[in-house]
Design a protein around this motif. Structure first.
Motif, PDB file in Angstrom:
ATOM      1  N   ILE A   1      -0.668   5.656   5.449  1.00  0.00           N
ATOM      2  CA  ILE A   1      -2.067   5.385   5.801  1.00  0.00           C
ATOM      3  C   ILE A   1      -2.603   6.366   6.833  1.00  0.00           C
ATOM      4  O   ILE A   1      -3.820   6.509   6.995  1.00  0.00           O
TER       5      ILE A   1
ATOM      6  N   PHE B   1       0.872  -1.180   0.000  1.00  0.00           N
ATOM      7  CA  PHE B   1       0.000   0.000   0.000  1.00  0.00           C
ATOM      8  C   PHE B   1       0.903   1.221   0.000  1.00  0.00           C
ATOM      9  O   PHE B   1       1.316   1.702   1.034  1.00  0.00           O
TER      10      PHE B   1
ATOM     11  N   ARG C   1      -7.819  -2.499   2.297  1.00  0.00           N
ATOM     12  CA  ARG C   1      -6.779  -1.873   1.483  1.00  0.00           C
ATOM     13  C   ARG C   1      -5.800  -2.912   0.942  1.00  0.00           C
ATOM     14  O   ARG C   1      -4.723  -2.577   0.480  1.00  0.00           O
TER      15      ARG C   1
END
Length: 266
Positions: free
Chosen positions: A52, A48, A245
């Protein structure tokens, strides 16, 4: 064991004082391993490619003025060192669950409310709340046959008719409603526990009618959720499931950290 409570002698407070970084800590617990960070981010994951922390949801941390229970490091008259949040209701598949909402507030004796704890694996609910949640959850899962309970759970289902997705079993979504129209969303990975090859159980426990704390959010429901506790601002920042995610707590990218204390958990 690590003391992470809201006190001046906990690790977050001591580290903040010793190393002059923000009075924050972040917990990300996985099924097999996870991480704790003292101080601030960034929080990047291998799969990812983004910090975040830019997409976390926040809700106030509530101070319980009464230290409750046994085994806690506190003195008579001190507020609780535990972490409480202001759950205002529960929805299943976006349908409100009918329950006694006075139990969601903390009274003058320190009873009620919703606490976050990692002491034991499964979330505990006061009996009337638990029974209302089970009824509503079962109603929203009509194709799954209810089967004999498997201790310590009481709401168990045959897996036939329950599909699987990257978010776990395809079961009703549970939302813990929070102030300012915010919700902590719990998908199948965090709501269900596989106890047999053909049996899944709702991973919540009946805490009894006289439960001191009405809801205690615990280990299984916290897995692969990133939680940042900002003690200075008395705020909890949270991600809900990282599986949404397409990543997990085990996939943290440590190369993005340069000046922050990090501790690996296993």
């Amino acid at each position: 064991m690590a003391g992470l409570g809201r006190s001046n002698v906990s690790m977050p407070s001591l580290f903040s004082s010793a190393f002059s970084f923000p009075r924050k800590f972040t917990v990300c617990l996985g099924s097999f391993n996870g991480v704790i960070f003292f101080g601030d981010g960034p929080y990047n994951f291998l799969s990812f490619n983004m910090d975040i922390s830019k997409s976390l949801i926040y809700t106030p941390l509530i101070l319980n003025p009464v230290s409750i229970g046994s085994g806690r490091v506190s003195f008579e008259g001190d507020p609780s060192p535990d972490y409480f949040i202001g759950v205002t209701g529960i929805s299943i598949n976006e349908k409100p669950v009918a329950l006694n909402k006075t139990l969601l507030s903390i009274d003058k004796q320190g009873n009620g409310g919703t606490m976050i704890s990692t002491v034991v694996p499964y979330t505990i609910m006061q009996t009337s709340i638990y029974e209302a949640v089970v009824r509503a959850f079962t109603k929203e899962l009509p194709k799954a046959q209810r089967v004999r309970p498997v201790a310590p759970f009481s709401a168990c289902f045959n897996t036939k008719g329950i599909g699987i997705s990257r978010l776990g079993p395809r079961v009703p979504i549970i939302d813990l409603q929070l102030p300012n129209k915010v919700a902590w969303r719990i998908f199948g990975f965090n709501s269900m526990v596989k106890v047999k090859d053909d049996v899944l159980c709702l991973g919540f426990l009946d805490g009894g009618f006289k439960a001191t704390t009405s809801i205690m959010i615990r280990g299984h429901q916290l897995e692969d959720n990133l939680l940042q506790f900002d003690l200075a601002a008395s705020t909890l920042w949270f991600s809900s499931s990282l599986l949404f995610r397409q990543t997990t707590c085990a996939n943290f990218n440590f190369s993005c950290l340069k000046h922050y204390t990090k501790t690996g958990l296993s």
